[in-house]
Design a protein around this motif. Structure first.
Motif, PDB file in Angstrom:
ATOM      1  N   GLY A 136       0.827  -1.205   0.000  1.00 31.74           N
ATOM      2  CA  GLY A 136       0.000   0.000   0.000  1.00 31.74           C
ATOM      3  C   GLY A 136       0.861   1.255   0.000  1.00 31.74           C
ATOM      4  O   GLY A 136       1.992   1.248   0.505  1.00 31.74           O
ATOM      5  N   HIS A 137       0.356   2.312  -0.601  1.00 32.40           N
ATOM      6  CA  HIS A 137       1.079   3.586  -0.609  1.00 32.40           C
ATOM      7  C   HIS A 137       0.125   4.726  -0.275  1.00 32.40           C
ATOM      8  O   HIS A 137      -1.056   4.683  -0.603  1.00 32.40           O
ATOM      9  CB  HIS A 137       1.692   3.868  -1.983  1.00 32.40           C
TER      10      HIS A 137
ATOM     11  N   HIS B 261       8.132   1.791   4.643  1.00 29.26           N
ATOM     12  CA  HIS B 261       8.311   2.476   3.361  1.00 29.26           C
ATOM     13  C   HIS B 261       9.016   3.824   3.430  1.00 29.26           C
ATOM     14  O   HIS B 261       9.661   4.244   2.475  1.00 29.26           O
ATOM     15  CB  HIS B 261       6.956   2.668   2.664  1.00 29.26           C
TER      16      HIS B 261
ATOM     17  N   CYS C  27       5.675   8.117   2.420  1.00 27.93           N
ATOM     18  CA  CYS C  27       4.614   7.125   2.411  1.00 27.93           C
ATOM     19  C   CYS C  27       4.717   6.509   3.800  1.00 27.93           C
ATOM     20  O   CYS C  27       5.806   6.099   4.226  1.00 27.93           O
ATOM     21  CB  CYS C  27       4.853   6.066   1.342  1.00 27.93           C
TER      22      CYS C  27
HETATM   23 CU   LIG Z   1       4.420   3.008   0.276  1.00 28.55          CU
END
Ligand SMILES: [Cu+2]
Length: 156
Positions: free
Chosen positions: A77-78, A145, A140
């Protein structure tokens, strides 16, 4: 003759007051907020395609985040989180870890703007007013991340 002179003066005064009115209006234009569109994408390799975004102070920024990958949100996911100056990013990221139910967006006064979390093939758009001139960090906040998914948001 005197009457004529008086009315001539009256007309001149009337005219000049008209001119003044026009100048007054010209001097206070109502400036509309300028808007700008920017886009940034993220992929399955855990990368943003840009590490620098530039906007102008006070502009209305419409930012689109595009996930060009295929992986699911739970795995890759971002999101895009713009942080206030002086934010301790490592500390923020550790708070984000706890905010699983909110797409890793913690309750924080350090956030200027953020998108929701998206998965491969999705995109999300947010609109916010560019803050004061300066350089800000964006990340992010998905677990693990921020170390590589970060960049500078420059307001000129
Ligand atoms: Cu991400």
């Amino acid at each position: 003759m005197k009457k004529l002179l008086l009315s001539a003066i009256a007309i001149t005064m009337l005219m000049s007051s008209c001119v003044n009115d026009k100048t007054k209006k010209k001097n206070k234009p109502k400036e509309p907020i300028e808007s700008v569109n920017i886009s940034i994408s993220a992929d399955d390799k855990m990368r943003f395609n840009k590490t620098e975004l530039k906007v102008k102070e006070g502009h209305e920024v419409t930012l689109i985040l595009i996930h060009t990958g295929k992986m699911l949100k739970d795995v890759m996911g971002h999101n895009f989180v713009l942080l206030k100056k002086g934010t301790d990013i490592a500390d923020f990221a550790s708070k984000a870890l706890q905010a699983v139910d909110n797409g890793y967006i913690p309750q924080s006064k350090d956030i200027i703007a953020n998108t929701k979390l998206i998965g491969g093939g999705e995109s999300v758009t947010i609109t916010f007013i560019a803050p004061a001139k300066g350089t800000y960090d964006f990340i992010c906040s998905f677990p693990g991340h921020y170390g590589v998914m970060n960049g500078k948001f420059i307001v000129e």
